[in-house]
Design an enzyme around this catalytic site. Sequence first.
Site, mmCIF file in Angstrom:
data_model
loop_
_atom_site.group_PDB
_atom_site.id
_atom_site.type_symbol
_atom_site.label_atom_id
_atom_site.label_comp_id
_atom_site.label_asym_id
_atom_site.label_seq_id
_atom_site.Cartn_x
_atom_site.Cartn_y
_atom_site.Cartn_z
ATOM 1 N N LYS A 61 1.530 -3.137 1.359
ATOM 2 C CA LYS A 61 0.544 -2.320 2.076
ATOM 3 C C LYS A 61 0.976 -0.858 2.189
ATOM 4 C CE LYS A 61 -2.505 -4.021 2.562
ATOM 5 N NZ LYS A 61 -3.422 -4.280 1.396
ATOM 6 N N HIS A 71 7.131 -5.998 -5.211
ATOM 7 C CA HIS A 71 7.502 -5.664 -3.832
ATOM 8 C C HIS A 71 8.978 -5.994 -3.578
ATOM 9 C CE1 HIS A 71 3.453 -4.720 -2.793
ATOM 10 N NE2 HIS A 71 3.008 -5.955 -2.769
ATOM 11 N N SER A 115 -1.925 -2.446 8.628
ATOM 12 C CA SER A 115 -2.541 -2.872 7.376
ATOM 13 C C SER A 115 -2.068 -4.262 6.967
ATOM 14 C CB SER A 115 -2.212 -1.859 6.271
ATOM 15 O OG SER A 115 -2.878 -2.173 5.074
ATOM 16 N N TYR A 163 2.931 7.853 0.789
ATOM 17 C CA TYR A 163 1.503 7.590 0.965
ATOM 18 C C TYR A 163 0.810 8.766 1.655
ATOM 19 C CZ TYR A 163 -2.572 4.662 2.215
ATOM 20 O OH TYR A 163 -3.833 4.121 2.364
ATOM 21 N N THR A 220 -9.749 7.873 -8.398
ATOM 22 C CA THR A 220 -8.777 7.196 -7.551
ATOM 23 C C THR A 220 -8.865 7.629 -6.084
ATOM 24 O OG1 THR A 220 -7.096 8.840 -8.219
ATOM 25 C CG2 THR A 220 -7.138 6.740 -9.411
ATOM 26 N N LYS A 247 -12.852 5.985 -1.784
ATOM 27 C CA LYS A 247 -14.245 5.563 -1.955
ATOM 28 C C LYS A 247 -14.477 5.005 -3.354
ATOM 29 C CE LYS A 247 -19.035 7.225 -1.438
ATOM 30 N NZ LYS A 247 -19.525 6.789 -2.755
ATOM 31 N N GLY A 290 -7.837 2.917 3.989
ATOM 32 C CA GLY A 290 -7.171 3.878 3.121
ATOM 33 C C GLY A 290 -6.872 5.199 3.796
#
Length: 312
Positions: A67, A127, A157, A212, A246, A249, A278
Site C-alpha cells: 500500500k 513486497h 490504506s 509516494y 498515470t 483518476k 490515492g
Amino acid sequence: MRRHLFVIIAKYCTPSTWANRPPDMANRPPLRLVSGLPVVGHFAENWENVQCFQAGDGDLIIDTYPKSGTTWISEIVDLILHNGDTEKSKRGPIYERVPFLEFAVPDMPTGTEILNTRKPPRLIKSHLPVQLLPASLLEKNCKAIYVARNPKDVLVSYYNFYHMAVVHPEPGTFEEFFQKFIKGQVSFGSWADHVKDWWKMRQHRDILYLFYEDMIEDLKREIRRVMKFLGKELSEDIVEKIHQSTTFKAMKENHMANYTTIPSTVMDHTISPFMRKGTHGDWKGYLTVAQNELFDEYYKKEMADTDLTFRF
C-alpha cells in the site's frame, strides 16, 4: 534475523493439516510465518519457489511495503519502457505485465510460474524485505525501484485493503489492526524495518528510492527521475502522455490497472475498490488523538537510528 541476507526457508504445515483447517480459514487463511516474516497463508505454500527464483541480467524489481504505490510505479515503469505507448499497456492487466513474485492463490498461476515462462529482462513486483530477497537478484545485481510512503497513510490504506483482499485474515476493528501494524504483525511484517533496510541498501546497490508523497506533489518530476534511472530519453509530449495516463483518476478508470479483472475470491471490489483515494493525509480521518500520539511515539522510536524521514 534482519542481519542475515541468506535465510533458511521455514518448514510449513503439512498438506493434511492445511486441508483440515476450519471452513472460515479456507476463505481467509491466517498469516503464516516464513523465516520470521508473516505473510498471506497461500503465499507461504509457494515460498520455496520464491526463494529459489532465478533472476537474469536486466531484470528490474519494483519493491514496496504494501500500500505504498506499487501499482502506480509499476504502470509508470511499464509505460516508460514502451515509450509511452498506451496501447501496449492494454496487452494485459498490471498483475500480468508486472508479475508479483510472491503471489500464490488457488486457481491462478503463481508469480514464479509466470516469471519463469519469460526471458530477462523482466519487470518483477515484490513486497519482500531486503533480507528475504532471492539470492539471484543480488548476485545478478539487478536494478531496483523502491517506493516508500508515510506509515500513517499506509496503515489506513492497508486496513481497507485487508477488508477487500479476502486472501488476508479478517482485519478486525481499526484499533485491533492499528495494534497489529505497529507490532509488525501484519502481512510482510514491520513497516519500519522494511523502509529502513531498503534505504540502507541503496548505498551500495543500483536502487532508485522514491517517495509516494513526492509523486503526489510533482508526478512529472518523478517520472523523469525514473526515466533517467532506466536510461530512457523521451520527449516532453510522451512524458505528458505518461503523466496523464498515470494520474489517480486515469488509473482508477483503467481496467488494466485497477485490479477489477482479478477474481473476487482474491479481491472483492464490492467491499472496497482497490484504488480507493490515492491521496495523502487520509489518516487524519481515522486515528484518534490517543492513537495518533501512540503512533508518533512508535515512529520516533523506530526512526531514531536512521536519517530517513517522511512527510505526513
